[in-house]
Design a protein around this motif. Structure first.
Motif, PDB file in Angstrom:
ATOM      1  N   ARG A  30       0.831  -1.216   0.000  1.00 31.66           N
ATOM      2  CA  ARG A  30       0.000   0.000   0.000  1.00 31.66           C
ATOM      3  C   ARG A  30       0.861   1.260   0.000  1.00 31.66           C
ATOM      4  O   ARG A  30       0.500   2.252  -0.631  1.00 31.66           O
ATOM      5  N   ALA A  31       1.974   1.217   0.728  1.00 34.67           N
ATOM      6  CA  ALA A  31       2.822   2.406   0.830  1.00 34.67           C
ATOM      7  C   ALA A  31       3.372   2.809  -0.544  1.00 34.67           C
ATOM      8  O   ALA A  31       3.578   3.980  -0.824  1.00 34.67           O
ATOM      9  N   GLN A  32       3.602   1.809  -1.393  1.00 38.93           N
ATOM     10  CA  GLN A  32       4.163   2.086  -2.732  1.00 38.93           C
ATOM     11  C   GLN A  32       3.093   2.612  -3.696  1.00 38.93           C
ATOM     12  O   GLN A  32       3.408   3.052  -4.797  1.00 38.93           O
ATOM     13  N   ASN A  33       1.828   2.464  -3.289  1.00 37.58           N
ATOM     14  CA  ASN A  33       0.736   2.810  -4.215  1.00 37.58           C
ATOM     15  C   ASN A  33      -0.164   3.909  -3.653  1.00 37.58           C
ATOM     16  O   ASN A  33      -1.346   3.969  -3.985  1.00 37.58           O
ATOM     17  N   GLU A  34       0.431   4.753  -2.817  1.00 33.67           N
ATOM     18  CA  GLU A  34      -0.362   5.779  -2.147  1.00 33.67           C
ATOM     19  C   GLU A  34      -1.074   6.695  -3.139  1.00 33.67           C
ATOM     20  O   GLU A  34      -0.472   7.132  -4.127  1.00 33.67           O
ATOM     21  N   GLY A  35      -2.355   6.925  -2.894  1.00 30.06           N
ATOM     22  CA  GLY A  35      -3.120   7.854  -3.738  1.00 30.06           C
ATOM     23  C   GLY A  35      -3.580   7.250  -5.053  1.00 30.06           C
ATOM     24  O   GLY A  35      -4.216   7.919  -5.864  1.00 30.06           O
ATOM     25  N   ILE A  36      -3.241   5.974  -5.280  1.00 29.20           N
ATOM     26  CA  ILE A  36      -3.622   5.329  -6.546  1.00 29.20           C
ATOM     27  C   ILE A  36      -4.746   4.332  -6.293  1.00 29.20           C
ATOM     28  O   ILE A  36      -4.662   3.522  -5.362  1.00 29.20           O
ATOM     29  N   ASN A  37      -5.807   4.419  -7.092  1.00 31.90           N
ATOM     30  CA  ASN A  37      -6.867   3.417  -6.997  1.00 31.90           C
ATOM     31  C   ASN A  37      -6.392   2.178  -7.752  1.00 31.90           C
ATOM     32  O   ASN A  37      -6.354   2.161  -8.979  1.00 31.90           O
ATOM     33  N   LEU A  38      -5.994   1.171  -7.003  1.00 31.58           N
ATOM     34  CA  LEU A  38      -5.327   0.010  -7.595  1.00 31.58           C
ATOM     35  C   LEU A  38      -6.164  -1.256  -7.429  1.00 31.58           C
ATOM     36  O   LEU A  38      -6.699  -1.523  -6.349  1.00 31.58           O
ATOM     37  N   ILE A  39      -6.256  -2.009  -8.510  1.00 34.26           N
ATOM     38  CA  ILE A  39      -6.980  -3.289  -8.472  1.00 34.26           C
ATOM     39  C   ILE A  39      -5.971  -4.400  -8.779  1.00 34.26           C
ATOM     40  O   ILE A  39      -5.496  -4.522  -9.911  1.00 34.26           O
ATOM     41  N   PRO A  40      -5.611  -5.179  -7.768  1.00 35.82           N
ATOM     42  CA  PRO A  40      -4.664  -6.283  -8.019  1.00 35.82           C
ATOM     43  C   PRO A  40      -5.327  -7.388  -8.840  1.00 35.82           C
ATOM     44  O   PRO A  40      -6.524  -7.636  -8.701  1.00 35.82           O
ATOM     45  N   GLN A  41      -4.523  -8.035  -9.682  1.00 31.91           N
ATOM     46  CA  GLN A  41      -5.049  -9.118 -10.513  1.00 31.91           C
ATOM     47  C   GLN A  41      -4.373 -10.444 -10.171  1.00 31.91           C
ATOM     48  O   GLN A  41      -3.140 -10.514 -10.083  1.00 31.91           O
ATOM     49  N   ILE A  42      -5.191 -11.480 -10.001  1.00 29.65           N
ATOM     50  CA  ILE A  42      -4.682 -12.823  -9.650  1.00 29.65           C
ATOM     51  C   ILE A  42      -4.765 -13.737 -10.869  1.00 29.65           C
ATOM     52  O   ILE A  42      -5.745 -13.698 -11.623  1.00 29.65           O
ATOM     53  N   LEU A  43      -3.733 -14.562 -11.029  1.00 35.32           N
ATOM     54  CA  LEU A  43      -3.740 -15.581 -12.084  1.00 35.32           C
ATOM     55  C   LEU A  43      -3.618 -16.944 -11.421  1.00 35.32           C
ATOM     56  O   LEU A  43      -2.547 -17.296 -10.907  1.00 35.32           O
ATOM     57  N   THR A  44      -4.711 -17.685 -11.403  1.00 32.78           N
ATOM     58  CA  THR A  44      -4.663 -19.043 -10.842  1.00 32.78           C
ATOM     59  C   THR A  44      -5.871 -19.826 -11.337  1.00 32.78           C
ATOM     60  O   THR A  44      -6.855 -19.240 -11.807  1.00 32.78           O
ATOM     61  N   ASN A  45      -5.809 -21.161 -11.218  1.00 33.34           N
ATOM     62  CA  ASN A  45      -7.006 -21.973 -11.458  1.00 33.34           C
ATOM     63  C   ASN A  45      -7.286 -22.863 -10.241  1.00 33.34           C
ATOM     64  O   ASN A  45      -8.023 -23.835 -10.339  1.00 33.34           O
ATOM     65  N   HIS A  46      -6.699 -22.489  -9.094  1.00 34.95           N
ATOM     66  CA  HIS A  46      -6.956 -23.229  -7.851  1.00 34.95           C
ATOM     67  C   HIS A  46      -7.738 -22.338  -6.900  1.00 34.95           C
ATOM     68  O   HIS A  46      -7.245 -21.276  -6.503  1.00 34.95           O
ATOM     69  N   SER A  47      -8.933 -22.773  -6.523  1.00 34.16           N
ATOM     70  CA  SER A  47      -9.776 -21.912  -5.693  1.00 34.16           C
ATOM     71  C   SER A  47      -9.138 -21.639  -4.326  1.00 34.16           C
ATOM     72  O   SER A  47      -9.242 -20.528  -3.803  1.00 34.16           O
ATOM     73  N   ASP A  48      -8.438 -22.647  -3.771  1.00 36.94           N
ATOM     74  CA  ASP A  48      -7.848 -22.409  -2.439  1.00 36.94           C
ATOM     75  C   ASP A  48      -6.710 -21.376  -2.514  1.00 36.94           C
ATOM     76  O   ASP A  48      -6.560 -20.545  -1.618  1.00 36.94           O
ATOM     77  N   ASP A  49      -5.950 -21.400  -3.601  1.00 37.78           N
ATOM     78  CA  ASP A  49      -4.904 -20.384  -3.779  1.00 37.78           C
ATOM     79  C   ASP A  49      -5.533 -19.003  -3.985  1.00 37.78           C
ATOM     80  O   ASP A  49      -5.070 -18.006  -3.435  1.00 37.78           O
ATOM     81  N   PHE A  50      -6.577 -18.977  -4.802  1.00 40.45           N
ATOM     82  CA  PHE A  50      -7.262 -17.695  -5.031  1.00 40.45           C
ATOM     83  C   PHE A  50      -7.741 -17.125  -3.697  1.00 40.45           C
ATOM     84  O   PHE A  50      -7.523 -15.947  -3.391  1.00 40.45           O
TER      85      PHE A  50
END
Ligand SMILES: Cc1cc2nc3c(=O)[nH]c(=O)nc-3n(C[C@H](O)[C@H](O)[C@H](O)COP(=O)(O)O)c2cc1C
Length: 325
Positions: free
Chosen positions: A53-73
């Motif tokens: 969060r500290a590196q992205n201050e003031g930015i509306n950021l949406i992280p993206q996940i790449l997986t096909n395992h529900s438990d990892d997601f």
């Protein structure tokens, strides 16, 4: 209409985003490039920095996940929610062979039964907190006709937003987006839709807005809502594209030059060799040069440069001899 900066692996990293946000207004949200999950439930150090969060201050950021395992997601989703992220995106579009070969990205679209189990497990486990999940998807793996079944599946879940990039996997980023398939997918969506693909200029955006004005203005819930547009290569080429779309100033040469210099400073700090800085700047210039008139001769010189000094002189020649389109 929301304007998003697309996730672009190797380009839109945390430092690039910070600089872009500092120089250019108009982007409502930035997406991180995809974040993979590795054995023992960990993510790369590089990706820890992406979501810090500290590196992205003031930015509306949406992280993206790449997986096909529900438990990892679920593991990474909870971590991101605990960090305060309001939205987490699932990548169902990546066309790269190393990703699709493992049934991830657009490769997951080949296995709709498994994708349904994946979503069921996630939505059952999270209950109301699943409302922060969004999806970025292609219209199929082999053929656009797959989108009918894919849409049916998506419509079962209350995603925060569904981004549709109307290409199939084998197109990678070539050819034209399939607007018929997009229209059908929009019609079937039970959640707000974001359009992504080949918006390179304000007039590309205006055409889309004109063609889909009913869906954009939909307020009564009877029509599916086109809520957002995501810009990828277009905004790398013209970093002021979101601002221009929102009626702001056109890209100015002085701000472009300042942005370009800051990018170089940033990559010089990030990378240990001049070769890597050059490689990265050449990649960016292959997009950015398209914002300049008659730049062919000059971009060739940039791409051929062997040292930073040679590169710098070629970049200045382009900026000083070509006008912004
Ligand atoms: C170099 C590059 C890297 C990309 N990385 C990602 C990524 O990490 N996650 C993702 O969902 N899409 C990724 N994409 C796809 C873009 O987000 C976007 O969907 C694509 O470029 C089409 O939009 P455009 O026509 O506006 O460029 C990438 C595309 C490119 C060219």
């Amino acid at each position: 209409m929301n304007i998003y900066y697309a996730p672009m692996e190797g380009i839109t990293n945390v430092y690039f985003r910070k600089l872009h946000h500092e120089f250019f207004a108009g982007v409502d949200a930035y997406f991180t490039p995809f974040i993979g999950i590795y054995a023992g439930r960990c993510i790369k150090k590089r990706d820890e920095r992406e979501i810090d969060r500290a590196q992205n201050e003031g930015i509306n950021l949406i992280p993206q996940i790449l997986t096909n395992h529900s438990d990892d997601f679920l593991w990474l989703y909870r971590k991101l929610r605990n960090l305060g992220y309001e939205e987490v995106n699932l990548n169902l579009g990546c066309p790269s062979g190393t990703v699709t070969g493992k049934g991830r990205g657009s490769g997951f679209l080949k296995h709709l039964d498994e994708l349904e189990i994946f979503f069921d497990e996630i939505f059952n486990e999270l209950g109301d907190d699943a409302s922060h999940i969004s999806v970025k998807s292609r219209i199929g793996f082999n053929d656009a006709s797959e989108m009918e079944q894919i849409s049916e599946l998506y419509s079962k879940y209350p995603f925060k937003e569904l981004t549709i990039h109307p290409r199939v996997r084998k197109q990678f980023y070539k050819g034209y987006p399939d607007m018929d398939a997009f229209k059908k997918a929009l019609g079937k969506s039970s959640c707000p839709v974001c359009y992504n693909g080949n918006i390179f200029t304000v007039s590309d955006y205006e055409k889309l807005a004109n063609d889909y004005s009913d869906a954009i203005n939909s307020t009564n819930g009877h029509l599916p809502k086109l809520s957002s547009v995501m810009l990828g290569r277009g905004i790398v080429s013209n970093p002021a594209l979101a601002r221009e779309i929102k009626g702001g100033d056109k890209l100015q040469i002085n701000e472009f030059k300042a942005f370009r210099k800051e990018l170089e400073n940033m990559y010089t700090k990030e990378f240990d060799t001049e070769k890597n800085v050059l490689f990265k700047m050449k990649e960016l210039w292959s997009y950015m040069s398209t914002s300049f008139e008659s730049s062919d001769k000059y971009i060739k010189a940039i791409l051929k440069s062997k040292s930073f000094a040679e590169y710098e002189s070629a970049a200045r020649m382009l900026e000083n001899n070509c006008t912004l389109i």
